[in-house]
Design an enzyme around this catalytic site. Structure first.
Site, PDB file in Angstrom:
ATOM      1  N   SER A 134       4.549  -2.101   6.996  1.00 52.33           N
ATOM      2  CA  SER A 134       3.110  -2.281   7.335  1.00 52.33           C
ATOM      3  C   SER A 134       3.034  -3.137   8.267  1.00 52.33           C
ATOM      4  CB  SER A 134       2.292  -2.354   6.072  1.00 52.33           C
ATOM      5  OG  SER A 134       2.468  -1.411   5.116  1.00 52.33           O
ATOM      6  N   ILE A 160      15.566   4.544   8.655  1.00 54.51           N
ATOM      7  CA  ILE A 160      15.477   5.227  10.178  1.00 54.51           C
ATOM      8  C   ILE A 160      15.612   6.807   9.698  1.00 54.51           C
ATOM      9  CG2 ILE A 160      16.533   5.674  12.217  1.00 54.51           C
ATOM     10  CD1 ILE A 160      17.783   3.036  11.981  1.00 54.51           C
ATOM     11  N   GLN A 280     -11.523  31.561 -15.102  1.00 57.47           N
ATOM     12  CA  GLN A 280     -12.227  30.797 -13.866  1.00 57.47           C
ATOM     13  C   GLN A 280     -11.930  29.525 -13.959  1.00 57.47           C
ATOM     14  OE1 GLN A 280     -16.760  29.440 -14.405  1.00 57.47           O
ATOM     15  NE2 GLN A 280     -16.977  30.954 -13.006  1.00 57.47           N
ATOM     16  N   GLU A 364       5.062   6.395   8.400  1.00 53.62           N
ATOM     17  CA  GLU A 364       4.087   6.219   9.733  1.00 53.62           C
ATOM     18  C   GLU A 364       2.900   5.804   9.341  1.00 53.62           C
ATOM     19  OE1 GLU A 364       4.699   8.952  12.600  1.00 53.62           O
ATOM     20  OE2 GLU A 364       6.600   9.697  11.869  1.00 53.62           O
ATOM     21  N   GLY A 365       2.795   4.598   8.409  1.00 53.43           N
ATOM     22  CA  GLY A 365       1.434   4.035   8.051  1.00 53.43           C
ATOM     23  C   GLY A 365       1.058   4.543   7.004  1.00 53.43           C
TER      24      GLY A 365
HETATM   25  C1  LIG Z   1      11.896   8.579   3.794  1.00 50.59           C
HETATM   26  C2  LIG Z   1      11.359   7.595   4.685  1.00 50.59           C
HETATM   27  C3  LIG Z   1      11.362   7.631   6.070  1.00 50.59           C
HETATM   28  C4  LIG Z   1      10.918   6.830   6.981  1.00 50.59           C
HETATM   29  N1  LIG Z   1      11.230   7.014   8.227  1.00 50.59           N
HETATM   30  C5  LIG Z   1      11.306   6.093   9.149  1.00 50.59           C
HETATM   31  C6  LIG Z   1      11.447   5.995  10.129  1.00 50.59           C
HETATM   32  O1  LIG Z   1      11.957   7.197  10.859  1.00 50.59           O
HETATM   33  N2  LIG Z   1      11.423   4.813  11.388  1.00 50.59           N
HETATM   34  C7  LIG Z   1      10.654   3.552  10.923  1.00 50.59           C
HETATM   35  O2  LIG Z   1      10.589   2.699  11.571  1.00 50.59           O
HETATM   36  N3  LIG Z   1      10.188   3.767   9.630  1.00 50.59           N
HETATM   37  C8  LIG Z   1      10.413   4.675   8.792  1.00 50.59           C
HETATM   38  N4  LIG Z   1       9.937   4.473   7.401  1.00 50.59           N
HETATM   39  C9  LIG Z   1       9.351   3.329   6.924  1.00 50.59           C
HETATM   40  C10 LIG Z   1       7.972   3.511   6.446  1.00 50.59           C
HETATM   41  O3  LIG Z   1       7.139   3.812   7.696  1.00 50.59           O
HETATM   42  C11 LIG Z   1       7.539   2.437   5.630  1.00 50.59           C
HETATM   43  O4  LIG Z   1       8.162   2.450   4.335  1.00 50.59           O
HETATM   44  C12 LIG Z   1       6.053   2.136   5.578  1.00 50.59           C
HETATM   45  O5  LIG Z   1       5.467   1.906   6.670  1.00 50.59           O
HETATM   46  C13 LIG Z   1       5.599   1.058   4.484  1.00 50.59           C
HETATM   47  O6  LIG Z   1       6.207   0.037   4.621  1.00 50.59           O
HETATM   48  P1  LIG Z   1       7.040  -0.695   3.552  1.00 50.59           P
HETATM   49  O7  LIG Z   1       7.927   0.053   2.793  1.00 50.59           O
HETATM   50  O8  LIG Z   1       7.614  -2.034   4.001  1.00 50.59           O
HETATM   51  O9  LIG Z   1       5.810  -1.348   2.393  1.00 50.59           O
HETATM   52  P2  LIG Z   1       5.058  -2.572   2.378  1.00 50.59           P
HETATM   53  O10 LIG Z   1       4.467  -2.760   3.869  1.00 50.59           O
HETATM   54  O11 LIG Z   1       5.789  -3.374   1.888  1.00 50.59           O
HETATM   55  O12 LIG Z   1       3.586  -1.900   1.701  1.00 50.59           O
HETATM   56  C14 LIG Z   1       3.710  -2.048   0.185  1.00 50.59           C
HETATM   57  C15 LIG Z   1       2.364  -1.641  -0.309  1.00 50.59           C
HETATM   58  O13 LIG Z   1       1.296  -2.602   0.114  1.00 50.59           O
HETATM   59  C16 LIG Z   1       0.388  -2.089   0.705  1.00 50.59           C
HETATM   60  N5  LIG Z   1      -0.185  -2.755   1.764  1.00 50.59           N
HETATM   61  C17 LIG Z   1       0.778  -3.499   2.638  1.00 50.59           C
HETATM   62  N6  LIG Z   1      -0.019  -4.277   3.662  1.00 50.59           N
HETATM   63  C18 LIG Z   1      -1.431  -3.883   3.292  1.00 50.59           C
HETATM   64  C19 LIG Z   1      -2.606  -4.326   3.611  1.00 50.59           C
HETATM   65  N7  LIG Z   1      -3.049  -5.127   4.912  1.00 50.59           N
HETATM   66  N8  LIG Z   1      -3.762  -3.736   3.127  1.00 50.59           N
HETATM   67  C20 LIG Z   1      -3.553  -2.983   2.079  1.00 50.59           C
HETATM   68  N9  LIG Z   1      -2.620  -2.451   1.436  1.00 50.59           N
HETATM   69  C21 LIG Z   1      -1.400  -3.153   2.050  1.00 50.59           C
HETATM   70  C22 LIG Z   1       0.939  -0.523   1.195  1.00 50.59           C
HETATM   71  O14 LIG Z   1       0.212   0.371   1.712  1.00 50.59           O
HETATM   72  C23 LIG Z   1       1.856  -0.272   0.216  1.00 50.59           C
HETATM   73  O15 LIG Z   1       1.080   0.513  -0.843  1.00 50.59           O
HETATM   74  C24 LIG Z   1      10.396   5.551   6.468  1.00 50.59           C
HETATM   75  C25 LIG Z   1      10.288   5.373   5.143  1.00 50.59           C
HETATM   76  C26 LIG Z   1      10.829   6.480   4.084  1.00 50.59           C
HETATM   77  C27 LIG Z   1      10.567   5.969   2.646  1.00 50.59           C
END
Ligand SMILES: Cc1cc2nc3c(=O)[nH]c(=O)nc-3n(C[C@H](O)[C@H](O)[C@H](O)COP(=O)(O)OP(=O)(O)OC[C@H]3O[C@@H](n4cnc5c(N)ncnc54)[C@H](O)[C@@H]3O)c2cc1C
Length: 380
Positions: A134, A160, A280, A364-365
């Site tokens: 994130s 990735i 229903q 993707e967020g």
């Molecule tokens: C199957 C899969 C495919 C993926 N593919 C790609 C890819 O192709 N390329 C790529 O770059 N990434 C990829 N990702 C990564 C994905 O985008 C990240 O997992 C995602 O953005 C969340 O980041 P994190 O896992 O570090 O969670 P964290 O950022 O650690 O978040 C943990 C939790 O805290 C919450 N959180 C964090 N910050 C805040 C905030 N400011 N306010 C409120 N809540 C918050 C989050 O919503 C989440 O619930 C992939 C992930 C998976 C599982």
């Protein structure tokens, strides 16, 4: 029953028909086996590329299909209804070519876009790191100037989609301090010093690998920098606006598939002397599912049409991603409920749809991050 779509042209109608044909003949016969065995569908992306389905929204002058986003997303939705993992990879391919298309020089585009857009090469998007999901600005993978205009890259990336399989990687790496110290690079998959981890053991999307990547003093020439040095985060977020619409469309495809399966089952299964849809309490569950799918589709089409008109659509893309993926989670969970005990087995696809829907709320967020984007748009 196929979705009755309002499309803008006969060409778009033909594209949907072509996609349904490929889904029936190429995807449907093999999806269950690959998802169960967690094996890569060799040749599938080449077939999608040959049919022009890997580059529908990109301009024709660079080898793309020149289709409006509202058409591309509905094609993606049709693919997702049959095989979400393949649709996610198609969406990520589009995401990974966006930076070159939007920020590359003409010389860079001439060199690399035709291969990407012809479907000969598949792309991946590499922003996330173990400590930076994130919080993308916390990324550490470093690209240091080599003194001759090129860069030496060291560090690790995570999560990735298509890792280890893709032909090119759109990489975001640190070239300086802070959020303006991140740059975008186009990395060939066979770069010396680049290696990949073993595929993650995921809840769903089993057929497409998700891996880490490790850069060990990997050298790239100056022409691999996309956009200006330090412009990387802006490029990453601009690509994600489009990518989020792709994920919204994938989520709607999954929800539609779950609705169709549940509706068919509810029209066959009988309890207490009548079809379960005629109770229903159950009919209303299906009605809510149908309403959720229709409204989710409307939100992504609204954002796509704004994009097609060249109007701002970032907030609408976040709304679409939030609404569509939450709808997919609810609708696929309800589809399992409609199937009763059978829904909890691997005999029916609805359990897979439910597992696959979950990731759409995360990548993707996350949907918390979508709310941040939407709230920012409301702040005066
Ligand atoms: C199957 C899969 C495919 C993926 N593919 C790609 C890819 O192709 N390329 C790529 O770059 N990434 C990829 N990702 C990564 C994905 O985008 C990240 O997992 C995602 O953005 C969340 O980041 P994190 O896992 O570090 O969670 P964290 O950022 O650690 O978040 C943990 C939790 O805290 C919450 N959180 C964090 N910050 C805040 C905030 N400011 N306010 C409120 N809540 C918050 C989050 O919503 C989440 O619930 C992939 C992930 C998976 C599982």
């Amino acid at each position: 029953m196929p979705v009755d779509r309002l499309l803008p042209s006969q060409e778009a109608d033909d594209l949907i028909a072509l996609t349904r044909d490929i889904a029936d003949k190429v995807l449907d016969p093999i999806v269950d086996a690959h998802e169960k065995a967690e094996t890569y569908p060799e040749g599938v992306f080449a077939q999608l590329g040959a049919a022009g389905l890997l580059s529908l929204p990109q301009p024709e002058e660079w080898g793309g299909g020149g289709q409006p986003y509202e058409v591309y997303l509905q094609v993606l939705e049709e693919i997702a209804a049959r095989w979400a993992a393949v649709a996610v990879a198609v969406s990520v391919h589009s995401l990974s070519s966006h930076p070159l298309l939007a920020f590359g020089t003409d010389e860079q585009k001439r060199r690399w876009l035709p291969g990407m857009l012809s479907g000969d090469q598949i792309g991946a998007y590499s922003l996330s790191e173990p400590q930076a999901g994130s919080d993308a600005a916390a990324l550490r993978c470093a690209a240091k100037a080599d003194g001759n205009g090129g860069y030496v890259i060291s560090g690790s990336k995570s999560w990735i989609t298509h890792g280890g399989r893709a032909d090119f990687y759109t990489l975001f790496a640190r070239t300086g301090e802070g959020s303006r110290g991140i740059s975008c690079f186009l990395i060939p998959g066979d770069l010396t010093g680049l290696s990949f981890g073993k595929p993650e053991e995921k809840m769903g999307l089993h057929a497409i690998p998700t891996t880490s990547a490790f850069y060990d003093n990997a050298h790239v020439d100056a022409d691999r920098l996309i956009g200006a040095q330090g412009q990387g985060l802006q490029i990453a977020f601009s690509a994600l606006d489009s990518g989020r619409l792709g994920i919204a469309a994938v989520a709607v495809g999954l929800a539609q598939a779950a609705l169709d399966a549940a509706t068919a089952y509810a029209n066959e299964r009988t309890t207490f002397g009548r079809k379960i849809i005629d109770h229903q309490g159950l009919g209303f569950v299906l009605a809510d599912m149908a309403a959720a799918v229709a409204s989710a589709r409307a939100t992504y089409l609204d954002a796509a049409r704004r994009r097609d008109l060249g109007r701002p659509y970032s907030t609408q893309a976040s709304v679409a991603k939030l609404i569509a993926t939450d709808a997919a989670m609810k609708v696929t969970t309800d589809a399992v409920q409609v199937f009763g005990g059978a829904g909890y087995t691997r005999d029916y696809r609805v359990e897979r749809y439910m597992r696959e829907a979950k990731i759409t709320q995360i990548f993707e967020g996350t949907n918390q991050i979508q709310r941040l984007v939407i709230a920012r748009g409301l702040t005066s």
